[in-house]
Design a protein around this motif. Structure first.
Motif, PDB file in Angstrom:
ATOM      1  N   GLY A  79       1.297  -1.281   0.090  1.00  0.00           N
ATOM      2  CA  GLY A  79      -0.330  -0.570  -0.031  1.00  0.00           C
ATOM      3  C   GLY A  79       0.647   1.121  -0.443  1.00  0.00           C
ATOM      4  O   GLY A  79       0.098   1.905  -0.152  1.00  0.00           O
ATOM      5  N   ILE A  80       2.295   0.987  -0.042  1.00  0.00           N
ATOM      6  CA  ILE A  80       2.694   2.228  -0.380  1.00  0.00           C
ATOM      7  C   ILE A  80       3.129   3.151  -1.756  1.00  0.00           C
ATOM      8  O   ILE A  80       3.896   3.939  -2.011  1.00  0.00           O
ATOM      9  N   VAL A  81       2.987   1.817  -2.918  1.00  0.00           N
ATOM     10  CA  VAL A  81       3.019   2.354  -4.150  1.00  0.00           C
ATOM     11  C   VAL A  81       2.513   3.149  -4.948  1.00  0.00           C
ATOM     12  O   VAL A  81       2.929   4.409  -5.260  1.00  0.00           O
ATOM     13  N   GLY A  88       3.948  11.916  -6.202  1.00  0.00           N
ATOM     14  CA  GLY A  88       5.155  12.111  -7.326  1.00  0.00           C
ATOM     15  C   GLY A  88       4.768  12.349  -8.318  1.00  0.00           C
ATOM     16  O   GLY A  88       6.022  13.135  -8.928  1.00  0.00           O
ATOM     17  N   ILE A  89       3.643  12.428  -8.911  1.00  0.00           N
ATOM     18  CA  ILE A  89       4.081  12.672 -10.155  1.00  0.00           C
ATOM     19  C   ILE A  89       3.548  14.366 -10.820  1.00  0.00           C
ATOM     20  O   ILE A  89       4.218  15.057 -11.187  1.00  0.00           O
ATOM     21  N   VAL A 161      16.980  19.270  -2.732  1.00  0.00           N
ATOM     22  CA  VAL A 161      16.485  17.623  -1.893  1.00  0.00           C
ATOM     23  C   VAL A 161      15.736  17.344  -2.456  1.00  0.00           C
ATOM     24  O   VAL A 161      14.777  17.262  -3.446  1.00  0.00           O
ATOM     25  N   GLY A 162      15.379  15.824  -2.104  1.00  0.00           N
ATOM     26  CA  GLY A 162      14.329  14.985  -2.993  1.00  0.00           C
ATOM     27  C   GLY A 162      12.793  15.112  -2.137  1.00  0.00           C
ATOM     28  O   GLY A 162      11.796  15.313  -2.374  1.00  0.00           O
ATOM     29  N   GLY A 163      12.960  16.105  -0.662  1.00  0.00           N
ATOM     30  CA  GLY A 163      11.547  16.369  -0.195  1.00  0.00           C
ATOM     31  C   GLY A 163      10.888  15.429   0.863  1.00  0.00           C
ATOM     32  O   GLY A 163      10.038  15.541   1.309  1.00  0.00           O
ATOM     33  N   GLY A 164      11.944  14.060   1.094  1.00  0.00           N
ATOM     34  CA  GLY A 164      11.044  14.181   2.365  1.00  0.00           C
ATOM     35  C   GLY A 164      11.570  14.401   3.522  1.00  0.00           C
ATOM     36  O   GLY A 164      10.900  13.511   4.196  1.00  0.00           O
ATOM     37  N   PHE A 189       7.899   8.588  -3.749  1.00  0.00           N
ATOM     38  CA  PHE A 189       7.798  10.043  -3.868  1.00  0.00           C
ATOM     39  C   PHE A 189       9.006  11.170  -4.822  1.00  0.00           C
ATOM     40  O   PHE A 189       8.824  11.432  -5.762  1.00  0.00           O
ATOM     41  N   ILE A 190      10.448  10.831  -3.807  1.00  0.00           N
ATOM     42  CA  ILE A 190      10.582  11.632  -3.714  1.00  0.00           C
ATOM     43  C   ILE A 190      12.144  10.896  -5.209  1.00  0.00           C
ATOM     44  O   ILE A 190      12.637  12.174  -5.735  1.00  0.00           O
TER      45      ILE A 190
END
Length: 269
Positions: A79-81, A88-89, A161-164, A189-190
């Motif tokens: 359930g995380i994908v 992320g889109i 940054v990736g945003g995490g 997401f990142i």
């Protein structure tokens, strides 16, 4: 220009960033950006160029590093994908805009913005330290996904940054995710969000960057050395994330973010 110490520094960044990325669900940009910046300045690179190279290269490294951690998390959790991909889109679009804006701002402004945001994240985590999971304050629908993805993506591109470090507090505080669910979703997401910012730094630095062996504001040397160590270490970090209690993950996450925030603001030497 390049010294043995510089190469050793890049390797150490790769090891540290990779493990932190997998363990905490962050791209590691909040570590990579300041460390690369200080390392580049140590070999005489001018401040503004050093900052842009650090930002652009950081985003390039985040893509394969976070994918490595995301793969390990997806194998362990269900359930995380889908949430990670949805966010992320929109994050890709925000990352492109943020990267373009960063190319016209001074390094001092970027450092102040970066430092203040990191301090906010650290304080927020400490406030919610004892909460394993909080009740969702907003619904996780198309509207909230769009707004969150764009805003965090913009921040990602702007600050390299990736945003995490920003998406994890949003997921845990506003959307009611547990810490480990947020870590796994953030990894996915990142890995997508960093693409938008990475591309914008290549375009904005094309024909402008004077740093040797670089494509736009992305250093090939930094990317290669750091990635060689960050990718395998991210997988290892993700493995350990599922063995450490969530409260300890929050403590580690908060200490790292607080330190780097104070460092960027010049409060710590």
């Amino acid at each position: 220009m390049f010294t043995v110490g510089y190469f050793i520094g890049l390797i150490l960044i790769g090891i540290f960033v990779g493990f932190a990325s997998g363990l905490l669900g962050v791209g590691g940009g909040f570590i990579m950006v300041p460390l690369q910046y200080f390392l580049l300045q140590s070999i005489g690179v001018e401040s503004d160029l050093a900052m842009l190279i650090s930002l652009g290269t950081s985003l390039a490294i985040i893509i394969p590093t976070s994918l490595s951690g995301a793969y390990r998390h997806a194998k362990t959790m269900d359930g995380i994908v889908l949430p990670g991909v949805r966010l992320g889109i929109f994050g890709i679009a925000g990352g492109v805009i943020g990267g373009m804006v960063a190319s016209i701002l001074s390094s001092n402004i970027l450092k102040i913005i970066f430092g203040c945001l990191l301090l906010f994240v650290a304080v927020n985590n400490l406030i919610n330290f004892n909460k394993e999971r909080v009740e969702a304050k907003i619904p996780f629908n198309l509207i909230s996904t769009c707004i969150i993805g764009l805003l965090v993506g913009f921040t990602s591109g702007l600050l390299g940054v990736g945003g995490g470090v920003f998406i994890i507090p949003v997921l845990t505080v506003l959307l009611g995710f547990s810490m480990i669910e947020a870590v796994g979703t953030s990894s996915i997401f990142i890995s997508l969000t960093a693409i938008g910012g990475f591309l914008s730094y290549i375009v904005s630095g094309w024909g402008v960057s004077t740093f040797p062996y670089s494509i736009g504001y992305v250093s090939i040397i930094n990317f290669t050395l750091i990635t060689c160590f960050s990718v395998p270490l991210a997988s290892l970090g993700a493995k350990y994330a599922h063995k450490i209690p969530q409260k300890k993950l929050k403590i580690i996450f908060s200490i790292l973010v607080l330190y780097m925030g104070l460092k960027m603001l010049g409060i710590l030497s």
